[in-house]
Design an enzyme around this catalytic site. Structure first.
Site, PDB file in Angstrom:
ATOM      1  N   GLN A  10       0.815  -0.801   0.474  1.00 57.73           N
ATOM      2  CA  GLN A  10      -0.011  -0.234  -0.509  1.00 57.73           C
ATOM      3  C   GLN A  10       0.361   1.493  -0.424  1.00 57.73           C
ATOM      4  O   GLN A  10       1.945   1.500   0.601  1.00 57.73           O
ATOM      5  CB  GLN A  10      -0.988   0.059   0.880  1.00 57.73           C
ATOM      6  CG  GLN A  10      -1.873  -1.046   1.256  1.00 57.73           C
ATOM      7  CD  GLN A  10      -2.824  -0.764   1.821  1.00 57.73           C
ATOM      8  OE1 GLN A  10      -3.146  -1.867   3.154  1.00 57.73           O
ATOM      9  NE2 GLN A  10      -3.764  -0.008   2.529  1.00 57.73           N
ATOM     10  N   SER A  90       5.393  -5.248   2.648  1.00 58.43           N
ATOM     11  CA  SER A  90       4.001  -5.817   4.181  1.00 58.43           C
ATOM     12  C   SER A  90       3.259  -6.338   3.317  1.00 58.43           C
ATOM     13  O   SER A  90       3.359  -7.626   2.815  1.00 58.43           O
ATOM     14  CB  SER A  90       3.459  -4.530   4.300  1.00 58.43           C
ATOM     15  OG  SER A  90       2.260  -4.282   5.017  1.00 58.43           O
ATOM     16  N   LEU A  91       2.377  -5.819   2.150  1.00 60.00           N
ATOM     17  CA  LEU A  91       1.088  -6.718   1.954  1.00 60.00           C
ATOM     18  C   LEU A  91       1.936  -7.675   0.169  1.00 60.00           C
ATOM     19  O   LEU A  91       1.247  -8.963  -0.651  1.00 60.00           O
ATOM     20  CB  LEU A  91      -0.283  -5.856   1.031  1.00 60.00           C
ATOM     21  CG  LEU A  91      -1.062  -6.023  -0.021  1.00 60.00           C
ATOM     22  CD1 LEU A  91      -1.905  -7.051  -0.028  1.00 60.00           C
ATOM     23  CD2 LEU A  91      -1.038  -4.739  -0.886  1.00 60.00           C
ATOM     24  N   ARG A 115      -7.629  -9.810   5.076  1.00 53.77           N
ATOM     25  CA  ARG A 115      -7.063  -9.335   5.648  1.00 53.77           C
ATOM     26  C   ARG A 115      -7.085  -7.720   6.464  1.00 53.77           C
ATOM     27  O   ARG A 115      -7.493  -6.999   6.513  1.00 53.77           O
ATOM     28  CB  ARG A 115      -5.378  -9.489   4.750  1.00 53.77           C
ATOM     29  CG  ARG A 115      -4.380  -8.472   5.800  1.00 53.77           C
ATOM     30  CD  ARG A 115      -3.310  -9.081   4.916  1.00 53.77           C
ATOM     31  NE  ARG A 115      -2.480  -9.015   5.410  1.00 53.77           N
ATOM     32  CZ  ARG A 115      -1.296  -7.068   5.252  1.00 53.77           C
ATOM     33  NH1 ARG A 115      -1.958  -6.671   4.518  1.00 53.77           N
ATOM     34  NH2 ARG A 115      -0.641  -6.761   6.041  1.00 53.77           N
ATOM     35  N   HIS A 202       1.007  -2.864  11.318  1.00 57.69           N
ATOM     36  CA  HIS A 202       2.170  -3.585  11.882  1.00 57.69           C
ATOM     37  C   HIS A 202       2.508  -3.306  13.504  1.00 57.69           C
ATOM     38  O   HIS A 202       3.368  -3.076  13.651  1.00 57.69           O
ATOM     39  CB  HIS A 202       3.526  -3.595  10.932  1.00 57.69           C
ATOM     40  CG  HIS A 202       3.199  -4.009   9.525  1.00 57.69           C
ATOM     41  ND1 HIS A 202       3.169  -4.812   9.494  1.00 57.69           N
ATOM     42  CD2 HIS A 202       3.118  -2.764   8.507  1.00 57.69           C
ATOM     43  CE1 HIS A 202       2.417  -5.356   7.826  1.00 57.69           C
ATOM     44  NE2 HIS A 202       3.026  -4.048   7.580  1.00 57.69           N
ATOM     45  N   GLN A 251       3.666 -11.072  10.530  1.00 58.12           N
ATOM     46  CA  GLN A 251       3.274  -9.775  10.173  1.00 58.12           C
ATOM     47  C   GLN A 251       2.802  -8.796  10.315  1.00 58.12           C
ATOM     48  O   GLN A 251       3.183  -7.130  10.364  1.00 58.12           O
ATOM     49  CB  GLN A 251       3.319 -10.138   8.164  1.00 58.12           C
ATOM     50  CG  GLN A 251       4.113  -9.292   7.681  1.00 58.12           C
ATOM     51  CD  GLN A 251       3.256  -8.827   6.395  1.00 58.12           C
ATOM     52  OE1 GLN A 251       1.864  -8.843   6.533  1.00 58.12           O
ATOM     53  NE2 GLN A 251       3.476  -8.841   5.239  1.00 58.12           N
TER      54      GLN A 251
END
Length: 313
Positions: A10, A90-91, A115, A202, A251
């Protein structure tokens, strides 16, 4: 020449982000496949927006996954070689797992939408947030977060993304972030600014989302990656499906250790890092982490063809 692929998360989305790939049929085919699975026209959203829809987490996550896989498929269709290693921010870690054939594309799309919904539901709007701190050492930022959390046990503040030397994102309760910004400025930060996102990714506030993802992953098939993937939470490569599922859960509540990930590439003999997807966010971070690593971005079809040709020389 030994190269790694990295997939953005993102923050790399923008209206018209796929325009530069219009001459590659596999791009639109991949978007059509994803749109059919999710019953939503992702291609129209990528091209026309509006930006507010594009930036909704439940849209951004499947959209960026689709974009990354579309560009990776274009790379392979054009004759690009397979990378030695992969990672995703991340993603983007989910995109890396699909490209590495550890996770089915259709399963990944459903999983990242789940998610995104779990993350949105974990913290009510206006309660949490994230801020970028520029120009301070990691340990100073970590100490600020600890001090603020210790001062008020009802509110937490944690490092969320170690993006590059001197660029850390913090996440937690909004009031704690505002105090963190003031303390960072007092400590000499070049900049300390709130980011336009309500989801404190996170950090420990994502524990309810992590619990939901853990349950959801029980119903998802995972294989050993055909290309090793360096994971955000522990900067290790896992081949066991159960270990990969565990690290995907971790994560959500742990920081993205991007600096360590890029350093791990260099330690493994990687000479070139290729950003696979729209934008050049990761290439910019990677340059600041290790100037000896060559950075390429597959930001459009011409850049993709050029990179393939460079690797053939």
């Amino acid at each position: 020449m030994k190269f790694a692929f990295v997939f953005p998360g993102q923050g790399s989305q923008s209206v018209g982000m796929m325009n530069g790939y219009a001459d590659l049929p596999v791009i639109q085919q991949t978007f059509q496949e994803a749109s059919d699975i999710l019953k939503q026209d992702l291609w129209a959203m990528a091209h026309n927006g509006p930006a507010d829809d594009l930036n909704l987490t439940i849209n951004t996550q499947p959209l960026m996954l689709t974009a990354g896989i579309a560009v990776y498929r274009a790379w392979t269709d054009l004759g690009g070689e397979k990378p030695a290693l992969m990672a995703g921010h991340s993603l983007g870690e989910y995109t890396a797992l699909v490209a590495a054939e550890a996770l089915n594309f259709a399963d990944a799309l459903a999983l990242v939408r789940f998610r995104a919904q779990a993350m949105q539901q974990a913290v009510p709007e206006g309660i949490g947030g994230m801020a970028a701190i520029l120009g301070l050492d990691d340990e100073i930022v970590a100490t600020i977060c600890r001090d603020i959390t210790n001062q008020n046990n009802a509110e937490s503040l944690e490092p969320a993304n170690y993006n590059s030397p001197g660029q850390i994102v913090i996440a937690g309760h909004k009031n704690a972030i505002l105090r963190g910004i003031e303390m960072a400025k007092a400590q000499g930060a070049k900049r300390a600014i709130m980011l336009p996102m309500s989801i404190p990714s996170h950090c420990s506030l994502m524990q309810p989302a992590a619990d939901k993802i853990k349950q959801q992953l029980q119903h998802v098939a995972l294989q050993s990656p055909k290309i090793p993937v360096v994971h955000n939470a522990d900067v290790k490569m896992h081949s066991d499906a159960a270990d990969i599922k565990e690290i995907l859960v971790r994560q959500l509540t742990g920081p993205v250790r991007w600096v360590d990930t890029v350093k791990a590439f260099a330690a493994s003999g990687i000479t070139h890092v290729v950003e696979c997807g729209p934008g050049k966010v990761l290439a910019g971070l990677n340059k600041r982490i290790d100037q000896n690593l060559q950075q390429l971005s597959l930001a459009d079809s011409e850049a993709t063809r050029q990179a393939i040709n460079n690797f053939r020389i």
